[in-house]
Design a protein around this motif. Sequence first.
Motif, short mmCIF file in Angstrom:
data_model
loop_
_atom_site.label_atom_id
_atom_site.label_comp_id
_atom_site.label_asym_id
_atom_site.label_seq_id
_atom_site.Cartn_x
_atom_site.Cartn_y
_atom_site.Cartn_z
N ARG A 1 0.68 -1.17 0.17
CA ARG A 1 -0.12 -0.05 0.00
C ARG A 1 0.87 1.14 0.02
O ARG A 1 0.21 2.44 -0.27
CB ARG A 1 -0.76 0.02 1.15
N HIS A 2 2.25 1.16 0.39
CA HIS A 2 3.08 2.22 0.47
C HIS A 2 3.57 2.49 -1.06
O HIS A 2 4.42 1.66 -1.56
CB HIS A 2 4.16 2.00 1.36
N ARG A 3 3.19 3.49 -1.75
CA ARG A 3 3.18 3.45 -3.03
C ARG A 3 4.37 4.55 -3.65
O ARG A 3 5.39 4.36 -4.36
CB ARG A 3 1.86 4.10 -3.73
N ALA A 4 4.33 6.04 -2.99
CA ALA A 4 5.02 6.86 -3.25
C ALA A 4 6.74 6.52 -3.15
O ALA A 4 7.13 6.35 -1.97
CB ALA A 4 4.81 8.21 -2.68
N LYS B 1 7.52 12.39 9.15
CA LYS B 1 7.23 12.26 7.77
C LYS B 1 7.81 13.68 7.06
O LYS B 1 7.07 14.86 7.37
CB LYS B 1 5.93 12.01 7.60
N LEU C 1 5.20 4.91 10.00
CA LEU C 1 3.78 4.29 9.98
C LEU C 1 3.78 2.94 10.84
O LEU C 1 2.81 2.51 11.52
CB LEU C 1 2.91 4.24 8.69
N ARG C 2 4.57 2.05 10.12
CA ARG C 2 4.61 0.75 10.58
C ARG C 2 5.44 0.01 11.60
O ARG C 2 5.09 -1.02 12.23
CB ARG C 2 4.62 -0.37 9.23
N GLY D 1 0.32 1.40 16.66
CA GLY D 1 -0.92 1.11 15.97
C GLY D 1 -0.91 0.24 15.03
O GLY D 1 -1.91 -0.13 14.52
N ALA D 2 0.34 -0.10 14.41
CA ALA D 2 0.32 -1.05 13.21
C ALA D 2 0.17 -2.52 13.75
O ALA D 2 0.38 -3.06 14.85
CB ALA D 2 2.04 -0.89 12.58
#
Length: 250
Positions: A95-98, A249, A199-200, A204-205
């Motif tokens: 899902r991590h695209r950029a 980020k 994020l991961r 919360g991941a």
Amino acid sequence: MEIFRAPRVTLIARPQFLEPEHLKVQWRGEASDGERLAEYAGRVCYMSQHNPVHRTTAEYLENIKQQGHGSVLEHSVYVLLIEGISRSCSHELVRHRAGFGYSQLSQRYVDESHAAFVMPPAILGDATLEAEWEREVTDAQAAYVRAVEALLERHAWVNDKVHRRKVAREAARSVLPNATEVKIVVSGNARAWRTMLELRCGEGAELEIRRMAVACLRTLRAEAGALFSDFEIYVADDKQEAARVSYHKV
Ligand SMILES: Cc1cc2nc3c(=O)[nH]c(=O)nc-3n(C[C@H](O)[C@H](O)[C@H](O)COP(=O)(O)OP(=O)(O)OC[C@H]3O[C@@H](n4cnc5c(N)ncnc54)[C@H](O)[C@@H]3O)c2cc1C
């Protein structure tokens, strides 16, 4: 049957910096090519190759992260081979695209009769849960083998052997569990890796991708400390490792 209890992360490519003779930087301190490349790109922005405040590469990149000047981190690309993660984990990862590129094992082409499985961290260490889980994935794999055999028979009229196997495997894989192991090559620039890790690696991941992200962080930090040094790995209240970042980020 092989069971993975942790991911295996291997660095398979790193940047190679070729400094132009006509525009050199007055470097200070030791650094890897990927770190030098990011500093070099940053210094072109202000034509500060003479290094006016005598910063080491680590100090320079610390300031870049603090300022949020993240675009210079995009020049340094690291490629990891990640094994021992489940299909559900890789689904979250892609899902991590950029700034990322992926090549993942194809369940349409590869025979999964002897596939490995990845035990979820939440099950690890509980003998009863582990035994039940092993039974379930063993049953699922047996169902897969039966389905492939039946589908090959049903499609015996397909002359091309490779195509016939593909037709059988692509349908039979539907009974494989999310826990089926995949191998994936992941290319990412340092800015993209940092975003994904923030994020991961967080509490919360989901636990498996968190475990994978912490393993990626260790590998990337060992390779290019100045690009990832502001991540702190700690053991969270749930007794699993997590990591937090100082500079969000960028
Ligand atoms: C704890 C957690 C729970 C999650 N739960 C779910 C869930 O239940 N269901 C679900 O579907 N997903 C879920 N996700 C996945 C999440 O929605 C994102 O897909 C994933 O985290 C990738 O983030 P991203 O889109 O920011 O990454 P990238 O695609 O790598 O993008 C990075 C950044 O680039 C910019 N960007 C990228 N593409 C665009 C665009 N098209 N337009 C504008 N800006 C762009 C944005 O600033 C973005 O933050 C979850 C993620 C986490 C971490």
